[in-house]
Design an enzyme around this catalytic site. Structure first.
Site, PDB file in Angstrom:
ATOM      1  N   GLU A 161     -10.436   7.156   4.122  1.00 49.92           N
ATOM      2  CA  GLU A 161      -9.372   6.672   5.011  1.00 49.92           C
ATOM      3  C   GLU A 161      -9.434   7.356   6.385  1.00 49.92           C
ATOM      4  OE1 GLU A 161      -5.633   5.703   3.025  1.00 49.92           O
ATOM      5  OE2 GLU A 161      -6.574   6.032   1.094  1.00 49.92           O
ATOM      6  N   ASP A 185       0.861  -1.178   0.000  1.00 53.78           N
ATOM      7  CA  ASP A 185       0.000   0.000   0.000  1.00 53.78           C
ATOM      8  C   ASP A 185       0.906   1.238   0.000  1.00 53.78           C
ATOM      9  OD1 ASP A 185      -2.163   1.677   0.011  1.00 53.78           O
ATOM     10  OD2 ASP A 185      -3.201   0.697   1.652  1.00 53.78           O
TER      11      ASP A 185
HETATM   12  C1  BGC Z   1      -5.139   3.032   0.209  1.00 53.24           C
HETATM   13  C2  BGC Z   1      -5.381   1.932  -0.766  1.00 53.24           C
HETATM   14  C3  BGC Z   1      -5.276   2.445  -2.176  1.00 53.24           C
HETATM   15  C4  BGC Z   1      -3.935   3.124  -2.372  1.00 53.24           C
HETATM   16  C5  BGC Z   1      -3.739   3.683  -3.747  1.00 53.24           C
HETATM   17  C6  BGC Z   1      -3.900   3.823  -0.108  1.00 53.24           C
HETATM   18  O1  BGC Z   1      -3.806   4.953   0.688  1.00 53.24           O
HETATM   19  O2  BGC Z   1      -5.024   2.494   1.502  1.00 53.24           O
HETATM   20  O3  BGC Z   1      -6.634   1.359  -0.532  1.00 53.24           O
HETATM   21  O4  BGC Z   1      -5.428   1.391  -3.072  1.00 53.24           O
HETATM   22  O5  BGC Z   1      -3.804   4.179  -1.461  1.00 53.24           O
HETATM   23  O6  BGC Z   1      -4.498   4.800  -3.960  1.00 53.24           O
HETATM   24  C1  BGC Z   2      -3.682   9.562  -2.826  1.00 53.34           C
HETATM   25  C2  BGC Z   2      -4.474   8.358  -2.430  1.00 53.34           C
HETATM   26  C3  BGC Z   2      -3.705   7.662  -1.412  1.00 53.34           C
HETATM   27  C4  BGC Z   2      -3.371   8.587  -0.263  1.00 53.34           C
HETATM   28  C5  BGC Z   2      -2.528   7.902   0.754  1.00 53.34           C
HETATM   29  C6  BGC Z   2      -3.423  10.417  -1.635  1.00 53.34           C
HETATM   30  O1  BGC Z   2      -2.713  11.553  -1.990  1.00 53.34           O
HETATM   31  O2  BGC Z   2      -4.400  10.285  -3.755  1.00 53.34           O
HETATM   32  O3  BGC Z   2      -4.713   7.511  -3.504  1.00 53.34           O
HETATM   33  O4  BGC Z   2      -4.464   6.592  -0.982  1.00 53.34           O
HETATM   34  O5  BGC Z   2      -2.700   9.725  -0.703  1.00 53.34           O
HETATM   35  O6  BGC Z   2      -2.096   8.747   1.768  1.00 53.34           O
END
Ligand code: BGC
Ligand code: BGC
Length: 845
Positions: free
Chosen positions: A528, A328
């Site tokens: 998130e 991740d």
């Molecule tokens: C998330 C994932 C996601 C990844 C890519 C992460 O922050 O936990 O679910 O697939 O970002 O965007």
């Molecule tokens: C991205 C997400 C990712 C996240 C993680 C964002 O800037 O766009 O896809 O999951 O950062 O911290």
């Protein structure tokens, strides 16, 4: 007191009590690295692929031509916001992803043509090289988690929580098929879906990404979705045009972290991890899922990205998963001893491809060095590369031209295609859960005068939630959804076609008295950790809406509430103020599905009945967390599986509106960037003058402490406090009139601060409450703050009884929060409140 309310009170007290007990309970297994997994105790799984000598021979032939640099490139994935196509001429990376805010040309989101142009540029650079060089097409990944949600015009389906409510896995499979087709239009070949988390504590900001709190419901969806995306293995549809690579995530235990903290620590036993949190994986592996994403969370203090026993022992060896494990977003960097740019420990534990959005370059060079030095064994690297190539070959990547030249690419009429939207609308109808229908107010007659109110009525962004065009799903107007329909627009269409009239008044202030009022209210979008909450209280931003609902009802106008939320929330005041109440979750772009169910047909018959059933237990108290079916005792307001139909004649009695915590005086002192009414944010220096810090930035006269507003989840909703170490200084919340917190102390509440420590305190740091001149009580929190340093957002929670034990008079509190130190300290905070004690609460008995 009625029997019902007595029941609620009992449930609430039990919930409060269990929250207290949990602060004393230690992890089930402890010591050193914590428990280790015992793969032999895990179920056997039968992946659908037999050893394929022809496929392996193709991999051998490719690998024989690859240099060490080529191999290390394959195991690294960069984010499109941080890599230029040009870079892929030098660095032959295995994959490029686009995160939730990473669209072409630095935009947050984009149209299909721009995606194709960008992916073509990456593809062509990656495939360029001298005569005879090995050419390996990169995989293009994106989070299509409820439809192809990052492209303008895509069909946005209900988030997984809504699909869970439908209890219709066959429908979810068809949604996955449609999503794969839409992904193919923009040239993407990989989606980071499905999320098979089993969310057990609804305070978690990702609860809506899960289908259900019940492992068997999650398990019933995962295999079909994988097959819908990739095609069923062993058939002609497997990776035929219009299919994409799937990724089951997040392995493992993301839905079971302590207090529902995102990326937190899962303290389950190995059996709970296996039987609850892993429930969705066996079916995904048996359906041939080609990738699995490692999770940010820890299991007993050790990050999943570094857990060999689970990544390699269970997933690869026990289950025979022969695809690859992707990390991740810089998740490897959280493993002990690692940074975003260096993490042999994660790779050696079994991670095959690092998600290194912005850290890819440093990681590439360090990893190369670590293979050369033997810190990463060559066999491990070869195994990872073999897995990645196996997936690319199975997915047919080597036979495909550049993204824009593939079948379906550029066929923008497939984005939001009528058939896809019809499928989404069906899913919306089936996801609605009817919780209250007193007096049989629903279904409504369409030919009447209907008032539509509430901040969610005319907002596609609010009805879609996070992961919608932008990562957080915020800041997007209806115009950005050429193929969407708001809930209001759907109601208007139904009512007007039957000769009725609609008035849209967001605040509920109508001009002409309506026959019925529909309020669309709920949570604003989040993704998130930004969605983590201290309780499951419905945090109504606009109390005037509740007042308007009550007023209409008192006037004899029936009120119907459509509740948009990413989880069940305690909303008893709204339930009481409504004749009918529908949990609609996050339905997506097809708002018309709501009117389909709420209104009768023109002949007066039922068009669509409610079929949705609760996929999560609905709380009787805001503090009733975790709350899951099977708990002992189990006293929810609405049980898992609840959901009325039009045939039911259940009358919901009046519910208690004061939560137990509220009765005890739980309250908020600072939230959304501002102190509560009747309170002030103040800064000062020891022996000096104090001053109100009303402006976004402020400084003490001697410069010892500065405060600056910044964005956490919303604009300027948090403050960064910086002590420079030149003399004692403090930040404080002062009240205009003294507060009586005696009941709160009695109820065992704690002072709770949502905080992040960027720099550990260099000297003692005193957290105190004051009760007038020379009256106060406090504790030193330096060690706790030091432990929070660099760990992201967390919660500092100190039992009120600590302040009392140190001299606070709880009956006349003049400052419920005061943090003082003489040394340097970097402390960010976004909320200060009284809340029930939780697992990490500091106690002083
Ligand atoms: C998330 C994932 C996601 C990844 C890519 C992460 O922050 O936990 O679910 O697939 O970002 O965007
Ligand atoms: C991205 C997400 C990712 C996240 C993680 C964002 O800037 O766009 O896809 O999951 O950062 O911290």
């Amino acid at each position: 007191m009625t029997a019902v309310s007595r029941l609620f009170l009992r449930a609430a007290v039990a919930a409060l009590a269990s929250a207290m007990i949990s602060c004393a309970s230690a992890p089930v297994e402890t010591g050193g690295e914590g428990p280790v997994a015992h793969p032999e105790k895990w179920p056997e799984v039968a992946p659908p692929f037999a050893h394929d000598p022809a496929l392996e021979a193709r991999i051998d032939a490719l690998m024989a031509r690859m240099s060490l640099e080529d191999k290390v490139g394959q195991i690294i994935q960069a984010d499109s916001s941080a890599i230029e196509p040009e870079d892929l001429k030098t660095y032959k990376l295995g994959s490029v992803l686009s995160g939730g805010n990473s669209a072409p040309k630095g935009q947050a989101y984009a149209a299909a043509e721009e995606w194709l142009e960008l992916l073509d540029a990456y593809y062509e650079a990656a495939m360029e090289g001298p005569e005879g060089a090995v050419r390996i097409p990169p995989l293009f990944g994106i989070d299509a988690v409820h439809g192809h949600n990052n492209v303008v015009g895509g069909t946005i389906f209900p988030h997984n929580i809504g699909l869970g409510a439908t209890r219709n896995p066959a429908l979810a499979r068809r949604i996955a098929e449609a999503t794969a087709v839409e992904l193919s239009v923009t040239g993407h070949d990989w989606t980071f879906a499905p999320t098979v988390a089993v969310p057990r504590d609804d305070r978690w900001g990702r609860a809506y990404e899960g289908f259900s709190e019940a492992p068997e419901v999650v398990a019933s969806y995962s295999g079909g979705i994988v097959e819908g995306l990739q095609g069923a293995p062993g058939t002609d549809e497997f990776f035929s045009p219009g299919r994409v690579v799937s990724s089951a995530k997040h392995f493992l235990g993301d839905g079971g972290t302590k207090d529902g903290v995102d990326q937190g620590d899962n303290l389950s036993t190995e059996e709970e991890l296996r039987d609850i949190h892993a429930a969705g994986y066996p079916a995904a592996v048996e359906a041939g899922v080609q990738t699995v994403m490692a999770s940010f969370n820890s299991w007993h203090g050790k990050k999943m990205h570094g857990r060999r026993g689970l990544l390699t022992g269970v997933l690869k060896e026990r289950w025979g998963f022969d695809g690859f494990i992707v990390g991740d977003w810089n998740g490897h960097g959280q493993v002990e001893g690692c940074t975003n740019e260096s993490c042999p420990a994660s790779f050696n534990a079994g991670l095959d491809m690092f998600m290194a959005p912005d850290s890819w370059r440093g990681l590439y060079h360090n990893t190369l060095e670590q293979v050369r030095s033997g810190e990463i064994p060559m066999e491990r690297l070869d195994d990872a590369v073999r897995r990645i190539l196996r997936v690319k070959l199975r997915a047919g990547l080597f036979d495909k031209p550049k993204p824009s030249a593939r079948p379906l690419a550029g066929r923008t009429e497939l984005l939001g295609a009528p058939a896809h939207r019809a499928l989404a609308r069906q899913a919306v109808r089936e996801s609605l859960v009817l919780l209250k229908n007193n007096g049989g107010v629903l279904p409504l007659q369409p030919g009447r005068r209907v008032l539509v109110a509430g901040d969610g009525a005319d907002s596609i962004s609010m009805q879609s939630g996070g992961w919608t065009l932008t990562w957080q799903g915020t800041g997007v107007d209806n115009d950005a959804f050429p193929n969407g329909e708001t809930i209001f627009a759907g109601i208007r269409a139904a009512v007007e076609s039957a000769g009725g009239a609609v008035e849209h008044a967001p605040d509920g202030e109508y001009t002409q008295r309506p026959d019925v009022a529909i309020f669309v209210i709920g949570e604003e979008p989040y993704a998130e950790g930004y969605g983590d909450r201290p309780t499951v209280d419905f945090d109504r931003r606009d109390p005037a809406l509740l007042a308007a609902m009550r007023r209409l009802r008192a006037d004899g106008v029936p009120v119907v509430t459509v509740f948009l939320s990413g989880r069940p929330l305690w909303a008893n005041p709204e339930l009481n103020a409504s004749d009918a109440f529908v949990a609609a979750w996050l339905p997506g772009t097809e708002g018309g599905g709501i009117a389909d169910v709420l209104f009768r047909d023109e002949a007066g018959g039922v068009r669509y009945d409610f079929t949705g059933k609760l996929p999560f237990s609905w709380p009787a108290e805001p503090t009733q967390t975790p709350l899951n079916v099977g708990d002992e005792p189990y006293e929810p307001l609405f049980a898992f599986g609840y959901g009325l139909t039009y045939a039911d004649r259940t009358e919901l009695p009046e519910l208690p509106e004061e939560s137990v915590a509220a009765q005890a005086g739980a309250s908020t002192f600072f939230a959304r960037g501002a102190p509560a009414t009747g309170m002030r944010l103040v800064i000062g220096e020891a022996g000096g003058k104090e001053a109100e810090a009303a402006a976004p930035s402020a400084q003490t006269p001697g410069g010892g402490l500065s405060l600056a507003a910044f964005d956490r989840a919303a604009q300027e909703d948090a403050r960064a406090a910086r002590w420079n170490g030149e003399g004692a200084a403090y930040v404080m919340i002062a009240t205009d009139a003294p507060l009586d917190l005696a009941n709160a102390v009695e109820a065992g509440l704690a002072l709770t601060i949502d905080a992040r420590v960027s720099r550990a305190p260099a000297a003692p740091a005193r957290l105190a409450m004051a009760c007038g001149e020379g009256c106060e009580g406090g504790v030193d929190v330096a060690d706790t703050l030091a432990a929070m340093e660099g760990a992201g957002w967390g919660r500092l929670s100190v039992s009120l009884q600590c302040f009392v034990a140190d001299g606070l008079d709880p009956a006349r509190v003049t400052a419920p929060f005061r943090l003082e130190t003489a040394g340097a300290l970097g402390f960010d905070f976004s909320a200060i409140a009284l809340a029930p004690a939780e697992a990490g609460t500091m106690t002083c008995r």
